[in-house]
Design a protein around this motif. Structure first.
Motif, mmCIF file in Angstrom:
data_model
loop_
_atom_site.group_PDB
_atom_site.id
_atom_site.type_symbol
_atom_site.label_atom_id
_atom_site.label_comp_id
_atom_site.label_asym_id
_atom_site.label_seq_id
_atom_site.Cartn_x
_atom_site.Cartn_y
_atom_site.Cartn_z
ATOM 1 N N TYR A 84 0.881 -1.388 -0.287
ATOM 2 C CA TYR A 84 -0.291 -0.499 0.051
ATOM 3 C C TYR A 84 0.838 0.949 0.178
ATOM 4 C CZ TYR A 84 -2.824 -3.658 1.089
ATOM 5 O OH TYR A 84 -4.207 -5.077 1.357
ATOM 6 N N SER B 28 3.965 5.549 3.835
ATOM 7 C CA SER B 28 3.392 4.846 3.574
ATOM 8 C C SER B 28 2.896 3.992 4.529
ATOM 9 C CB SER B 28 2.829 4.701 1.703
ATOM 10 O OG SER B 28 3.850 4.369 1.181
ATOM 11 N N ALA C 298 -3.203 -1.866 6.247
ATOM 12 C CA ALA C 298 -2.690 -2.594 5.834
ATOM 13 C C ALA C 298 -2.904 -4.566 5.841
ATOM 14 C CB ALA C 298 -1.261 -2.187 6.591
ATOM 15 N N GLU D 191 -6.801 -2.025 2.824
ATOM 16 C CA GLU D 191 -5.574 -0.566 2.968
ATOM 17 C C GLU D 191 -5.175 -0.690 3.898
ATOM 18 O OE1 GLU D 191 -4.305 2.713 -0.219
ATOM 19 O OE2 GLU D 191 -5.129 1.216 -1.662
#
Length: 329
Positions: free
Chosen positions: A228, A237, A294, A291
């Motif tokens: 991601y 990120s 994660a 997302e």
């Protein structure tokens, strides 16, 4: 020819009365063997919301937390509901750790495997105000402070978080004071408040505090980089978090997020939920959850799922024996 036509007509006439595939006839209890605010609780309630929003079933899903005894309350409740298809349970690694650590009369084979939804990651977190920018810096500080001086918070005792903590200790020669809490939400709050020095919380349990600038991720206990790449904070990120094994911390761990049913349910009833979760996992809301949290998006059902669970049970026996967590050991 005429006889065949008559037979076909009779078959068509009878079709509406043929047995229909099974579906729930009342609300479905969705048992969560963990506390509120944690990863399992968030995922179960996300499923409830997706099913309701998209009208994926006629009946309602009712999430119910049964966290007593490190989740034993929930597992025993579903085990006792033999043949009841209106009760499902979301599982995490306490599927293995609780019976191994407590000798509670339960084994995953007492339930019916349905669907692996995903695998959940763990991240080594520290307070954003702490000076540590890498696992190496934190481990060195823990060694310098002395045995038991650094506090590691986690969900439950002799479960996933403490298993990872012991693995860190064994691989680095450090020693933490492990402090258990009822859920991942409480664990994150304790770290934000500076009451503990670190946690190994799941991403979804700490992402809000990371986004708010309160926490700092040092590494993730995965075998490959998280895919991601959208920024969670201004600078980072999930993809930007290094793997623990690449930073001199040779520990990896992934946790099950899966669905089981009571024993003695039929194949049609299991298939209903497999089909339901297939629809859930195809929604944009689910993909957003994957997302944001994660997740490792591996999914399995049927024999592949059962075989995976059996292998994980064997791995947990090994890990918990090494940690000294087996009841009566």
């Amino acid at each position: 020819m005429k006889a065949r036509c008559m037979f076909a007509a009779a078959a068509l006439a009878a079709a509406p009365f043929a047995a229909q595939a099974w579906e729930p006839t009342k609300n479905v209890e969705f048992i969560i063997p963990a506390g509120t605010g944690g990863g399992a609780d968030q995922m179960a309630r996300a499923v409830q919301g997706i099913v309701a929003k998209h009208g994926l079933m006629k009946q309602s899903i009712l999430p119910i937390n049964k966290a007593g005894g490190a989740g034993a309350e929930g597992f025993l409740d579903v085990k006792a509901a033999a043949g009841d298809p209106h009760k499902i349970i979301i599982t995490l690694s306490n599927l293995f750790t609780t019976p191994l650590a407590t000798a509670v009369p339960f084994n995953w084979r007492d339930l019916t495997p349905v669907q692996m939804l995903a695998l959940d990651n763990f991240v080594l977190w520290v307070n954003a105000k702490a000076p540590y920018k890498s696992p190496k810096e934190y481990i060195e500080a823990a060694k310098k402070a002395g045995p038991g001086k650094m506090k590691m918070a986690g969900t439950g005792a002799k479960q996933e978080d403490q298993i990872i903590t012991v693995a860190i200790e064994q691989s680095t020669g450090t020693k933490f004071t492990y402090i258990p809490f009822k859920g991942g939400g409480a664990v994150a709050t304790q770290l934000v408040g500076g009451h503990v020095d670190s946690t190994v919380n799941n991403p979804i349990e700490a992402v809000a505090q990371w986004r708010a600038g309160n926490l700092r991720p040092l590494c993730v206990f995965e075998l490959k980089r998280l895919p991601y790449k959208q920024k969670v904070t201004e600078k980072m990120s999930w993809y930007d978090i290094p793997l623990c094994k690449d930073t001199g911390l040779p520990v990896d761990y992934l946790m099950l997020r899966g669905i089981f049913m009571a024993p003695g349910v039929s194949k049609d009833q299991v298939q209903y939920y497999i089909d339901l979760f297939k629809k859930v996992m195809a929604t944009p809301e689910w993909k957003k959850l994957m997302e944001e949290g994660a997740f490792n998006t591996t999914t399995l059902n049927g024999k592949e799922y059962a075989d995976w669970v059996a292998r994980e049970e064997a791995r947990h026996i090994m890990l918990m024996k090494k940690a000294g967590f087996i009841a009566g050991q």
